[in-house]
Design an enzyme around this catalytic site. Sequence first.
Site, PDB file in Angstrom:
ATOM      1  N   LEU A  62       0.822  11.427   6.257  1.00 38.69           N
ATOM      2  CA  LEU A  62       0.936  12.596   7.137  1.00 38.69           C
ATOM      3  C   LEU A  62       0.886  12.242   8.629  1.00 38.69           C
ATOM      4  O   LEU A  62       1.748  12.674   9.400  1.00 38.69           O
ATOM      5  CB  LEU A  62      -0.195  13.579   6.784  1.00 38.69           C
ATOM      6  CG  LEU A  62      -0.230  14.865   7.592  1.00 38.69           C
ATOM      7  CD1 LEU A  62       1.039  15.684   7.367  1.00 38.69           C
ATOM      8  CD2 LEU A  62      -1.464  15.696   7.228  1.00 38.69           C
ATOM      9  N   LYS A  95      -5.845  -0.683  -7.273  1.00 34.36           N
ATOM     10  CA  LYS A  95      -7.198  -0.556  -6.700  1.00 34.36           C
ATOM     11  C   LYS A  95      -8.225  -0.361  -7.814  1.00 34.36           C
ATOM     12  O   LYS A  95      -9.300  -0.959  -7.804  1.00 34.36           O
ATOM     13  CB  LYS A  95      -7.251   0.623  -5.712  1.00 34.36           C
ATOM     14  CG  LYS A  95      -6.366   0.452  -4.494  1.00 34.36           C
ATOM     15  CD  LYS A  95      -6.776  -0.729  -3.641  1.00 34.36           C
ATOM     16  CE  LYS A  95      -5.911  -0.906  -2.415  1.00 34.36           C
ATOM     17  NZ  LYS A  95      -6.160  -2.183  -1.715  1.00 34.36           N
ATOM     18  N   SER A 130      -9.839   2.453  -2.507  1.00 37.49           N
ATOM     19  CA  SER A 130      -9.277   3.741  -2.098  1.00 37.49           C
ATOM     20  C   SER A 130      -9.872   4.874  -2.929  1.00 37.49           C
ATOM     21  O   SER A 130     -10.166   4.704  -4.120  1.00 37.49           O
ATOM     22  CB  SER A 130      -7.772   3.705  -2.322  1.00 37.49           C
ATOM     23  OG  SER A 130      -7.228   4.999  -2.239  1.00 37.49           O
ATOM     24  N   ALA A 131      -9.962   6.032  -2.303  1.00 40.74           N
ATOM     25  CA  ALA A 131     -10.426   7.229  -3.008  1.00 40.74           C
ATOM     26  C   ALA A 131      -9.462   7.647  -4.105  1.00 40.74           C
ATOM     27  O   ALA A 131      -9.795   8.503  -4.931  1.00 40.74           O
ATOM     28  CB  ALA A 131     -10.599   8.370  -2.016  1.00 40.74           C
ATOM     29  N   TYR A 177       0.257   1.638  -7.202  1.00 40.84           N
ATOM     30  CA  TYR A 177      -0.576   1.197  -6.077  1.00 40.84           C
ATOM     31  C   TYR A 177      -2.040   1.555  -6.334  1.00 40.84           C
ATOM     32  O   TYR A 177      -2.938   0.726  -6.237  1.00 40.84           O
ATOM     33  CB  TYR A 177      -0.101   1.837  -4.752  1.00 40.84           C
ATOM     34  CG  TYR A 177      -1.212   1.959  -3.748  1.00 40.84           C
ATOM     35  CD1 TYR A 177      -1.645   0.846  -3.032  1.00 40.84           C
ATOM     36  CD2 TYR A 177      -1.878   3.174  -3.542  1.00 40.84           C
ATOM     37  CE1 TYR A 177      -2.704   0.943  -2.148  1.00 40.84           C
ATOM     38  CE2 TYR A 177      -2.934   3.280  -2.666  1.00 40.84           C
ATOM     39  CZ  TYR A 177      -3.344   2.166  -1.967  1.00 40.84           C
ATOM     40  OH  TYR A 177      -4.407   2.269  -1.106  1.00 40.84           O
ATOM     41  N   LYS A 217       0.775  -1.251   0.000  1.00 44.46           N
ATOM     42  CA  LYS A 217       0.000   0.000   0.000  1.00 44.46           C
ATOM     43  C   LYS A 217       0.802   1.294   0.000  1.00 44.46           C
ATOM     44  O   LYS A 217       0.238   2.376   0.173  1.00 44.46           O
ATOM     45  CB  LYS A 217      -0.943  -0.004   1.207  1.00 44.46           C
ATOM     46  CG  LYS A 217      -0.191  -0.075   2.519  1.00 44.46           C
ATOM     47  CD  LYS A 217      -1.085   0.150   3.713  1.00 44.46           C
ATOM     48  CE  LYS A 217      -0.260   0.236   4.975  1.00 44.46           C
ATOM     49  NZ  LYS A 217      -1.029   0.483   6.178  1.00 44.46           N
ATOM     50  N   PHE A 273     -11.098   7.086   2.257  1.00 38.33           N
ATOM     51  CA  PHE A 273     -10.445   8.384   2.088  1.00 38.33           C
ATOM     52  C   PHE A 273      -9.129   8.332   2.888  1.00 38.33           C
ATOM     53  O   PHE A 273      -8.274   7.543   2.543  1.00 38.33           O
ATOM     54  CB  PHE A 273     -11.436   9.526   2.369  1.00 38.33           C
ATOM     55  CG  PHE A 273     -12.325   9.708   1.159  1.00 38.33           C
ATOM     56  CD1 PHE A 273     -13.232   8.707   0.779  1.00 38.33           C
ATOM     57  CD2 PHE A 273     -12.180  10.786   0.306  1.00 38.33           C
ATOM     58  CE1 PHE A 273     -13.981   8.800  -0.403  1.00 38.33           C
ATOM     59  CE2 PHE A 273     -12.922  10.899  -0.871  1.00 38.33           C
ATOM     60  CZ  PHE A 273     -13.821   9.897  -1.216  1.00 38.33           C
ATOM     61  N   ASN A 319       5.147   7.433   4.731  1.00 37.70           N
ATOM     62  CA  ASN A 319       4.746   8.271   3.593  1.00 37.70           C
ATOM     63  C   ASN A 319       3.617   9.194   3.997  1.00 37.70           C
ATOM     64  O   ASN A 319       3.457  10.269   3.441  1.00 37.70           O
ATOM     65  CB  ASN A 319       4.146   7.407   2.464  1.00 37.70           C
ATOM     66  CG  ASN A 319       5.146   6.452   1.871  1.00 37.70           C
ATOM     67  OD1 ASN A 319       6.059   6.895   1.197  1.00 37.70           O
ATOM     68  ND2 ASN A 319       4.982   5.171   2.137  1.00 37.70           N
ATOM     69  N   ARG A 346      -7.850  16.989   2.752  1.00 37.53           N
ATOM     70  CA  ARG A 346      -8.215  15.575   2.699  1.00 37.53           C
ATOM     71  C   ARG A 346      -9.346  15.307   3.692  1.00 37.53           C
ATOM     72  O   ARG A 346      -9.544  16.046   4.649  1.00 37.53           O
ATOM     73  CB  ARG A 346      -7.019  14.686   3.091  1.00 37.53           C
ATOM     74  CG  ARG A 346      -5.857  14.733   2.134  1.00 37.53           C
ATOM     75  CD  ARG A 346      -6.143  13.998   0.835  1.00 37.53           C
ATOM     76  NE  ARG A 346      -4.985  14.017  -0.052  1.00 37.53           N
ATOM     77  CZ  ARG A 346      -4.693  15.022  -0.875  1.00 37.53           C
ATOM     78  NH1 ARG A 346      -5.470  16.095  -0.941  1.00 37.53           N
ATOM     79  NH2 ARG A 346      -3.620  14.950  -1.648  1.00 37.53           N
TER      80      ARG A 346
END
Length: 345
Positions: free
Chosen positions: A203, A156, A127-128, A152, A87, A181, A201, A234
């Site tokens: 935040l 999806k 995933s969004a 990646y 991921k 999200f 990776n 986000r």
Amino acid sequence: MKTKIIVTGGCGYIGSHTAIELIKNDFDVIILDDLSNSTEKTISRIHKITGVTPTFVKIDLKDPLATSTVFKMHNDAAGVIHFAAHKAVGESVQKPLMYYKNNFYSLLNTLESQSEHGINNFIFSSSATVYGTPNTLPITEDNETQRPFSPYGNTKKIAEEILTDFTKSNDAFSAISLRYFNPIGAHPSGEIGELPNGIPNNLMPYITQTAVGLRDKLMVYGNDYLTKDGTPIRDYIHVVDLAKAHVKAINRLIDHKQQQPLETYNLGTGNGFSVMEVIESFERVSGLKLNYEIVGRREGDVPQLFAATDLAYQKMGWKAELGLDEMIDSAWCWEQKHRKHNTSK
Ligand code: UFG
């Protein structure tokens, strides 16, 4: 007899939180995991939280024979929740074949084996990122998907297309794809949480690792976007809220409530927060000053992404309940507790 659910990738971040919610809802949980980006200690942590030890099988789902054997052994399961996948966005750009191989072999072997053994309900961890750069916000599920920036993300998108074709071809088989999200936060017990391999990776783990002194400072990737404060927006969602949505989704399939062979739902709160707002929330809940620096944009980042959440509420009766401060508080508690008690994973 409890209803049995197979959770692939159940030792990972979202998988383990989902296993806990399933156990709390009286399901018998079978976890399949290759431990490539997780630890078996998760099983005892799940026991500590729930009082129940889920069945654990260490297995590489890229191996078709091993996969078929394990599904045969658990052919009384009512469904599969499939988290097992690589991921990391950046790593996938460096090693696309590894991502395509791992994420597709695992998916295809799982679909083939489970349907061969009559397990016809499937929840997919999407995933969004499949929305690419949206033209309208909040984004609804009927928006066209775009080719995501990273391999990646593309796994999806293509996986959803595989599910469209497979559910069409097999009347007995039903699937729900859940588009996450930005999942953050940790279990309120502080026993499990996000534990990225190496330098994060994302935040949230970068913020908490900086605050405990593992990283020198957070790089804020750009403050020249057309957003309220210039930093990207986000839709952050608490991992426990996200886990609960999986219980709703699998129940929907078990109860034959699905209206289409493949249904797709956004999982977000519907609220967008900027990177600076996340930093401010962290400073508020921790009482600390975060060391950060504004640097250039990161390739592939979209300026804004937040979900329309009505469909998940209308069809599954699910909506997120926890706010940004609660998400960040739980992530911070987990980071501190984890670092205190573990020198390793
Ligand atoms: N950010 C920083 N510094 C960091 C890390 C992130 O400023 O060190 C910023 C990013 O630029 C972005 C925001 O924080 O604006 C959120 O970044 P994340 O990496 O946490 O999350 P993304 O939105 O980039 O990616 C997440 C998931 C992906 C998924 C994507 C879908 O991690 O798996 O959402 O939109 F594909």
